[in-house]
Design a protein around this motif. Structure first.
Motif, short mmCIF file in Angstrom:
data_model
loop_
_atom_site.label_atom_id
_atom_site.label_comp_id
_atom_site.label_asym_id
_atom_site.label_seq_id
_atom_site.Cartn_x
_atom_site.Cartn_y
_atom_site.Cartn_z
N LEU A 125 9.92 -8.16 47.60
CA LEU A 125 8.67 -7.66 47.01
C LEU A 125 7.64 -8.76 46.83
N ARG A 129 7.66 -8.33 51.93
CA ARG A 129 7.38 -6.93 51.61
C ARG A 129 7.70 -6.01 52.77
N ASP A 153 2.82 -13.98 43.71
CA ASP A 153 3.28 -13.74 45.08
C ASP A 153 3.63 -15.05 45.79
#
Length: 844
Positions: A125, A129, A153
């Protein structure tokens, strides 16, 4: 006819079996952990049954009461209490939940697989992704969850796993199979509570504990230490690991402190840390030391006011950037709360195949996500029979459809239809029951088991047992500590020869590296340690003075116009001046009782004890575990002082015993480093100030010789020096006048542990520990001023009052100087909200 002892327990168990079939909801699954194990002859339960039979209901109630006392003695707290204190909402049922080794092996395998799955999902995630791009997971399910933090991220810490710790709640369903009903991945809590439960249950069920072949818990906490060391940034040969806490007012403050103690690492709060050049460091006066790993107990969005929630006062400014630069590792990672979305459980079987290539070992409760049309229709058509959950824990708790009124159900339907992606629903699990001890006998209650995993090189190691939470009342569906759940110790039976040996905590340390010089204490910690010393001494000094005042009042309160009455009024006047109180219209004895037990008035013994307890809560990880035993007794001693006309002397004596125990545990249980230095400095300053003020208010004011003699002896008694005075007077080695003797013993005698001169000598040593051996010139000046002189005892005693006032003022100035140099707190942070724009949501 009265039943014999052997007949009683049989009736206990027979009555329990009968209740299982009669109490609605308690055994809806048709399975009870105790009776089911007994009926199938499971390992380990024979010993439990024998203990129940031997103890009977009176013995079990005594064990329950003893567990409650030990919870208080060990300082086990949960939630919030009055006056800012942590709550006393931790309750341990003495009967353990026992699980056989074979059954546990299957459970542990399922929990470990689940941890590996969450770890792999987290990496995807916040990385490639792939699951979102391929449609295996709907993007809305993840991106709309408030636990998904785009700003982190791509951030990864070293090591094979990103999730260091996991927790999974499981329950036995109507088929007898263990089923997962929820997960905690952000700040998994409860493992230290499980260890606390083990320590207490082992004492209240000592015989059974000794006879049972249990898997011990300690080695699992060794695994945590190794896991935290393994994720340290590259080049950190001697990693500094800390626990980041939201503070002593957190509902799980005890767990954080106990976990820090078990791991041997310090607790820090936001104000203890600073960020310089992209590095997180501990602030200790003018010194700083870089932090390599943060074991985070602050929710992610509160962890960095610069990149996340600007109004947060709990986080560390620049933590996200420091993590991105690889200067600090955070466990569990920021953003891991996205995995706590209950809707993800609907996708776990497929995710297990996609990410692990395995079938899911531990089944979930059947789950529907309202973000899809078909699932939403099913949920809305069956609201009355489902458990409905918001996908974010901050949006509220689970709703049990069958408990909702028609209007509440309609409101829930409208909320789901308005924002369907924010809701999930599960088929209710018919949870098994377990017995708890009550005054009516054994009663069945639903039980949920929280299990814990920690990352290792080969996967995840699961704590052998966990934390069993039991419904507070029959028919309760939401079983959590916040709803008053009881807890149980969980015993996993060991297979012979399978017990893991304890290993060194510091497996990463190179053997040839020099020992690191410990960083100084953070200002918050030093401040509270100092006041631990001051409040402990203030409570003791006030209690001793009240004991003398009460003794005088017993003898002279009803004899106006006598020397004894005049001496009593002088001492009571000193009490009022020292405590900042006034008697008003009540009797002297009632006034003195209030000064002992009234917690709401500053200056009373109870108020000082309350402040002492609050200060110790702030520095739990710095103090001996035995501290909580003596503090528990101290609080009980205060609570049990009657508010009526019973004599105070026995009550004050008991209180002083507890206060002396507090002094003893700190004096004899602490290494002589800066930690002890701050406590001892507080003790010495407070005792010296108390003695100086007492002398100034009494002996420094001349009076009639007879009255002065009684006042002097009262002061000496309050300062625990009356025997020394009498011996020296009898032997002719001291002044014959009581006032001069008192001043000599309490002001100038450097050999008397109660004198001001002695306190200054000890203060020198304490400040040397704090300031790393540097001499303190102010203390030298004070010692030089303490010179006996005949002029001190002229008719007016102006010189004596001036000397006392001068030394008192200098001591207060010295205390302020210590505060300026060592207790300066970080100014509140005011971060401006910034729009996040640096990380990408697209493929890498």
């Amino acid at each position: 006819m009265t039943a014999t002892a052997p007949d009683l327990p049989a009736r206990l168990l027979d009555e329990y079996r009968r209740r299982l079939t009669q109490i609605s909801g308690a055994s809806a699954a048709g399975i009870d952990e105790l009776m089911g194990a007994v009926d199938r002859g499971a390992d380990g339960y024979a010993g439990l049954v024998e203990s129940v039979e031997a103890m009977g209901l009176p013995g079990l109630l005594a064990a329950r009461a003893e567990a409650a006392r030990l919870v208080e003695d060990d300082g086990v707290t949960y939630g919030y209490g009055a006056a800012g204190r942590p709550g006393r909402g931790w309750v341990i049922d003495p009967l353990p939940l026992i699980i056989g080794s074979g059954e546990w092996a299957a459970v542990a395998a399922g929990v470990a697989q689940r941890a590996r799955l969450w770890d792999a999902l987290l990496s995807d995630l916040y990385g490639a992704r792939r699951l979102l791009q391929s449609g295996v997971l709907p993007a809305t399910l993840v991106l709309a969850h408030d636990g998904f933090l785009p700003v982190i991220d791509g951030i990864r810490h070293p090591g094979a796993h990103q999730l260091v710790l996991t927790a999974t709640d499981i329950a036995r369903d109507e088929r007898g199979a263990w089923t997962a009903i929820g997960d905690r991945t952000q700040v998994p809590s409860g493992s230290a509570y499980a260890m606390a439960n083990r320590r207490i249950t082992a004492r209240v069920m000592a015989g059974l504990h000794r006879r049972s072949p249990l898997v011990r818990l300690r080695s699992w906490f060794e695994d945590i230490t190794r896991a935290l060391q393994e994720i340290a940034p590259a080049g950190a040969d001697l990693p500094r690991v800390v626990v980041l806490s939201p503070g002593a007012q957190s509902e799980t403050a005890f767990e954080m402190a106990f976990l820090a103690t078990l791991l041997g690492i310090p607790i820090v709060e936001s104000e203890d840390l600073t960020t310089r050049g992209g590095r997180i460091s501990i602030r200790a006066g003018s010194r700083i030391e870089k932090v390599d790993v943060l074991l985070r107990r602050v929710d992610a969005d509160y962890s960095d006011p610069l990149d996340l929630r600007p109004e947060s006062r709990l986080g560390v400014t620049g933590l996200v950037e420091s993590s991105r630069l690889g200067n600090v590792s955070v466990a569990n990672p920021l953003g891991s709360a996205v995995l706590e979305n209950p809707a993800l459980q609907a996708f776990l079987p497929r995710l297990a195949q996609e990410l692990l290539g395995e079938d899911l070992l531990l089944p979930n409760a059947q789950t529907w996500w309202c973000g899809t049309d078909s699932d939403r229709r099913h949920v809305l058509d069956n609201l009355a029979t489902l458990v409905v959950k918001p996908i974010s824990r901050r949006s509220g708790v689970a709703r049990f459809g069958w408990e909702l009124s028609a209007s509440a159900r309609a409101d829930l339907r409208a909320r789901i239809e308005a924002r369907p992606w924010e809701w999930a629903a599960q088929e209710p699990v018919s949870i098994s029951s377990t017995p708890i001890v009550t005054r009516r006998g054994l009663e069945p209650r639903r039980v949920v088991l929280r299990t814990f995993g920690v990352a290792t090189e080969g996967g995840y190691e699961v704590l052998s047992g966990g934390l069993a939470r039991v419904a507070a009342f029959d028919g309760q569906h939401l079983i959590a500590n916040t709803t008053g759940a009881l807890t149980k110790d969980v015993w996993v039976l060991a297979r012979p020869g399978t017990e893991r040996p304890l290993v060194s905590l510091d497996t990463r340390r190179a053997r040839l590296l020099p020992e690191r010089v410990p960083v100084g204490l953070a200002a918050r910690v030093a401040d509270n340690l100092f006041w631990v010393g001051r409040y402990a001494e203030r409570a003791e000094g006030t209690a001793r003075l009240l004991r003398v005042a009460d003794d005088l009042a017993e003898d002279h309160a009803s004899r106006p116009g006598t020397p004894g009455r005049a001496a009593m009024e002088t001492i009571v006047g000193a009490v009022d001046a020292l405590t900042g109180s006034s008697r008003g219209e009540i009797s002297i004895v009632d006034h003195l009782r209030a000064l002992l037990i009234d917690e709401t008035r500053a200056g009373t013994v109870a108020w000082s004890v309350m402040r002492l307890v609050l200060a110790t809560y702030e520095v739990r990880d710095q103090l001996s575990l035995d501290t909580w035993i003596v503090l528990g007794r101290l609080e009980r001693a205060l609570r049990e002082i009657p508010g009526d006309e019973k004599q105070l002397q026995p009550q004050i004596a008991r209180l002083l015993e507890s206060l002396l125990a507090v002094s003893g545990i700190t004096a004899e249980g602490m290494v002589r480093d800066a930690t002890w230095g701050f406590i001892d400095a507080g003790i010495r300053i407070e005792r010296a100030l108390h003695t100086l003020a007492l002398l100034r208010l009494t002996i420094a004011v001349p009076g009639a010789p007879v009255v002065e003699g009684q006042v002097s002896e009262a002061v000496l008694a309050a300062c625990e020096s009356i025997i020394t005075h009498r011996r020296r007077t009898a032997s002719g080695t001291g002044p014959t006048a009581p006032a001069e003797s008192a001043v000599s013993i309490l002001l100038f005698d450097a050999t008397n542990p109660r004198s001001v001169a002695y306190q200054l000598g000890r203060l020198q040593g304490a400040l040397a520990l704090i300031d790393e051996g540097e001499p303190n010139s102010e203390v030298e000046v004070l010692l030089a001023e303490l010179v006996p002189s005949p002029a001190l005892f002229d008719d007016e005693r102006r010189a004596l009052r001036a000397l006392l006032a001068q030394v008192e003022a200098r001591l207060r100035s010295l205390s302020d100087d210590i505060a300026r140099r060592h207790f300066a707190r970080k100014a509140p942070q005011h971060s401006l909200p910034l729009a996040w724009s640096s990380a990408r949501l697209g493929p890498r």
